[in-house]
Design a protein around this motif. Structure first.
Motif, PDB file in Angstrom:
ATOM      1  N   LYS A  50       0.845  -1.211   0.000  1.00  0.00           N
ATOM      2  CA  LYS A  50       0.000   0.000   0.000  1.00  0.00           C
ATOM      3  C   LYS A  50       0.872   1.250   0.000  1.00  0.00           C
ATOM      4  O   LYS A  50       0.595   2.227  -0.706  1.00  0.00           O
ATOM      5  N   GLN A  51       1.937   1.183   0.811  1.00  0.00           N
ATOM      6  CA  GLN A  51       2.835   2.334   0.921  1.00  0.00           C
ATOM      7  C   GLN A  51       3.467   2.658  -0.438  1.00  0.00           C
ATOM      8  O   GLN A  51       3.575   3.827  -0.827  1.00  0.00           O
ATOM      9  N   ALA A  52       3.828   1.626  -1.174  1.00  0.00           N
ATOM     10  CA  ALA A  52       4.447   1.837  -2.498  1.00  0.00           C
ATOM     11  C   ALA A  52       3.466   2.553  -3.431  1.00  0.00           C
ATOM     12  O   ALA A  52       3.864   3.405  -4.237  1.00  0.00           O
ATOM     13  N   ALA A  53       2.187   2.221  -3.296  1.00  0.00           N
ATOM     14  CA  ALA A  53       1.180   2.871  -4.138  1.00  0.00           C
ATOM     15  C   ALA A  53       1.038   4.343  -3.753  1.00  0.00           C
ATOM     16  O   ALA A  53       0.954   5.227  -4.620  1.00  0.00           O
ATOM     17  N   ILE A  54       1.044   4.590  -2.450  1.00  0.00           N
ATOM     18  CA  ILE A  54       0.915   5.981  -1.966  1.00  0.00           C
ATOM     19  C   ILE A  54       2.106   6.818  -2.462  1.00  0.00           C
ATOM     20  O   ILE A  54       1.941   7.946  -2.950  1.00  0.00           O
ATOM     21  N   GLU A  55       3.291   6.208  -2.385  1.00  0.00           N
ATOM     22  CA  GLU A  55       4.490   6.933  -2.848  1.00  0.00           C
ATOM     23  C   GLU A  55       4.438   7.176  -4.361  1.00  0.00           C
ATOM     24  O   GLU A  55       4.891   8.215  -4.849  1.00  0.00           O
ATOM     25  N   ALA A  56       3.881   6.224  -5.092  1.00  0.00           N
ATOM     26  CA  ALA A  56       3.768   6.403  -6.558  1.00  0.00           C
ATOM     27  C   ALA A  56       2.851   7.579  -6.867  1.00  0.00           C
ATOM     28  O   ALA A  56       3.140   8.389  -7.758  1.00  0.00           O
ATOM     29  N   GLY A  60       3.764  11.366  -8.578  1.00  0.00           N
ATOM     30  CA  GLY A  60       3.067  11.775  -9.804  1.00  0.00           C
ATOM     31  C   GLY A  60       2.990  10.674 -10.858  1.00  0.00           C
ATOM     32  O   GLY A  60       2.790  10.957 -12.042  1.00  0.00           O
ATOM     33  N   GLU A  61       3.084   9.437 -10.427  1.00  0.00           N
ATOM     34  CA  GLU A  61       2.990   8.327 -11.397  1.00  0.00           C
ATOM     35  C   GLU A  61       1.515   8.044 -11.678  1.00  0.00           C
ATOM     36  O   GLU A  61       0.988   6.971 -11.377  1.00  0.00           O
ATOM     37  N   ILE A 275      -0.827   3.168 -10.761  1.00  0.00           N
ATOM     38  CA  ILE A 275      -0.581   3.082  -9.309  1.00  0.00           C
ATOM     39  C   ILE A 275      -0.564   1.610  -8.873  1.00  0.00           C
ATOM     40  O   ILE A 275       0.275   1.177  -8.074  1.00  0.00           O
ATOM     41  N   ALA A 276      -1.487   0.852  -9.435  1.00  0.00           N
ATOM     42  CA  ALA A 276      -1.516  -0.585  -9.133  1.00  0.00           C
ATOM     43  C   ALA A 276      -0.238  -1.265  -9.624  1.00  0.00           C
ATOM     44  O   ALA A 276       0.256  -2.206  -9.007  1.00  0.00           O
ATOM     45  N   ALA A 279       2.343  -0.761  -7.035  1.00  0.00           N
ATOM     46  CA  ALA A 279       2.082  -1.656  -5.905  1.00  0.00           C
ATOM     47  C   ALA A 279       2.525  -3.085  -6.237  1.00  0.00           C
ATOM     48  O   ALA A 279       3.151  -3.769  -5.411  1.00  0.00           O
ATOM     49  N   ALA A 280       2.212  -3.530  -7.448  1.00  0.00           N
ATOM     50  CA  ALA A 280       2.583  -4.889  -7.847  1.00  0.00           C
ATOM     51  C   ALA A 280       4.104  -5.047  -7.877  1.00  0.00           C
ATOM     52  O   ALA A 280       4.644  -6.086  -7.478  1.00  0.00           O
ATOM     53  N   LEU A 281       4.773  -4.003  -8.331  1.00  0.00           N
ATOM     54  CA  LEU A 281       6.241  -4.043  -8.373  1.00  0.00           C
ATOM     55  C   LEU A 281       6.792  -4.249  -6.960  1.00  0.00           C
ATOM     56  O   LEU A 281       7.678  -5.081  -6.733  1.00  0.00           O
ATOM     57  N   ALA A 282       6.241  -3.510  -5.993  1.00  0.00           N
ATOM     58  CA  ALA A 282       6.689  -3.668  -4.599  1.00  0.00           C
ATOM     59  C   ALA A 282       6.384  -5.080  -4.104  1.00  0.00           C
ATOM     60  O   ALA A 282       7.213  -5.720  -3.454  1.00  0.00           O
TER      61      ALA A 282
END
Ligand code: GLU
Length: 400
Positions: A50-56, A60-61, A275-276, A279-282
């Protein structure tokens, strides 16, 4: 003249989704419902994901990405497949899509001509045959036997092959039975396929991380690399990382086919959500401990449900090797009548009465092309599972 296209008459609504939505609606009305119908983890998506998505989002991704997914994600998917499944894929062979379902859509739409046949071992996930029909193909359903552990045998495969066969679908562990193929069982199927070079294989490995009793998952190309040039290896983050709503699935396939999948996706949805993708990358590149934790809980729940339901008179089930489903035979109770007077003419009547009289939602076997059974998803809390099993027992004991 109807505005609705002829192809819509070839398909039904997804039964897994329809029953899950019905259970949700009844709950919203205030009914005491326990839904064992949804094939989705009850666990929350891990925090680091979730955090990775928030950071993305913060970075501005939030714009289009390459249609096939970002370069880092395609590279990470190839590495994940190679690291965890002993495969040998390159980033250019990966296409990231909006869930595993879109992968299957892309593959069938990009490859089938009218009348082409797709061998689907049953019981099978509800959407395979309908996706094939939408792509003008003909599903060839081969019923596996419970005594074979619901696994397609080499002789069954051989008997189903015709000059029109284009694809065989292998789903291990299987939705709805949880059956997983051993290396030897896959090799036996591979040996048949080596003799028929016109056939391609779609291996749906979406549950591959969810196997129990210390098992390891095997996938076709790992077992028989000579099939690599005519196999689509499919996977995604939905089940293993509790990320169903993020809608990220992926295919690994020869470059020429991958180019066609990307072309098709570029004319439909374009890239999956940016954004997803972050998240998937993380999820696939971070710590994999979350999976081990979920697997150990699923295994306990599997044992709970199998032990409970197989001790109910009239119900029978095998102990599955993977996924989070138990496929329960109800054949001995069909033709009888429920305590509230419903004629249990078939598995569909059984699950309807079960929902009406006890509030437990499950999916009938006919939806998975195998009547006489029902599917229970044990991706729900242990407490609710215990209560659901008690209600199912009470319901079955009231049948006469
Ligand atoms: N695959 C899950 C299931 O079988 C999710 C719903 C669906 O897409 O069918 O329940």
């Amino acid at each position: 003249m109807s505005i609705i296209a002829e192809r819509m008459g070839r398909i039904l609504p997804s039964q897994t989704i329809a029953i899950t939505q019905k259970a949700r609606a009844l709950k919203a009305e205030g009914r005491d419902i326990i839904s064992l119908s949804a094939g989705e983890p009850d666990f929350d998506t891990p925090d680091f994901v979730k955090q990775a998505a928030i950071e993305a989002i913060a970075r501005g991704e939030t714009k289009y990405t390459d249609v096939a997914g970002t370069a880092p994600l395609r590279q990470a998917v190839a590495e994940w497949l190679n690291r965890d499944f002993d495969l040998d894929y390159r980033a250019e062979e990966i296409c990231v899509s909006t869930g595993g379902k879109q992968v299957i859509y892309n593959v069938m739409t990009a490859t089938l001509n009218a009348g082409d046949e797709v061998i689907i071992p049953a019981p099978a996930w509800v959407s395979y045959p309908d996706i094939v029909r939408l792509a003008d193909g003909t599903p060839i359903v081969v019923s596996t036997l419970e005594e074979d552990g619901f696994r397609l045998t080499a002789s069954q495969l051989k008997a189903a092959i015709t000059p029109r066969t284009r694809w065989v679908v292998i789903n291990s562990p299987c939705n709805p039975t949880g059956a997983a193929y051993s290396r030897d069982e896959l090799k036996a199927l591979a040996d048949v396929l080596l003799e028929h070079p016109h056939i391609w294989v779609l291996t749906d490995d979406i549950y591959a991380k969810l196997v129990y009793d210390g098992r390891v998952s095997h996938t076709l190309v790992q077992v028989e690399p000579r099939l690599r040039d005519r196999t689509v290896t499919m996977n995604g983050v939905s089940k293993a990382y509790a990320m169903t709503g993020w809608r990220i699935g992926f295919s690994a396939a020869p470059v020429e086919l991958t180019r066609q999948l990307i072309k098709l996706q570029g004319q439909s949805t374009s890239n999956p959500c940016s954004i997803a993708q972050a998240a998937a990358l993380a999820a696939i590149s971070g710590s994999q401990e979350c999976i081990a934790e979920m697997v150990s809980v699923y295994q306990e729940r599997r044992d709970l449900v199998v032990d409970q339901l197989s001790s109910v008179a009239g119900l029978e089930c095998r102990r599955p090797e993977g996924a989070f489903y138990v496929f329960v035979s109800v054949k001995k109770l069909l033709g009888k009548r429920s305590a509230q007077g419903t004629d249990l003419v078939d598995d569909e009547a059984f699950v309807a009465a079960l929902l009406e009289e006890t509030g437990v939602a499950a999916v009938h076997g006919a939806a998975f092309l195998m009547p006489g059974y029902f599917r229970v998803s044990y991706a729900t809390s242990t407490e609710l599972l215990k209560e659901a099993c008690a209600r199912i027992r009470h319901f079955c004991e009231g049948i006469e």
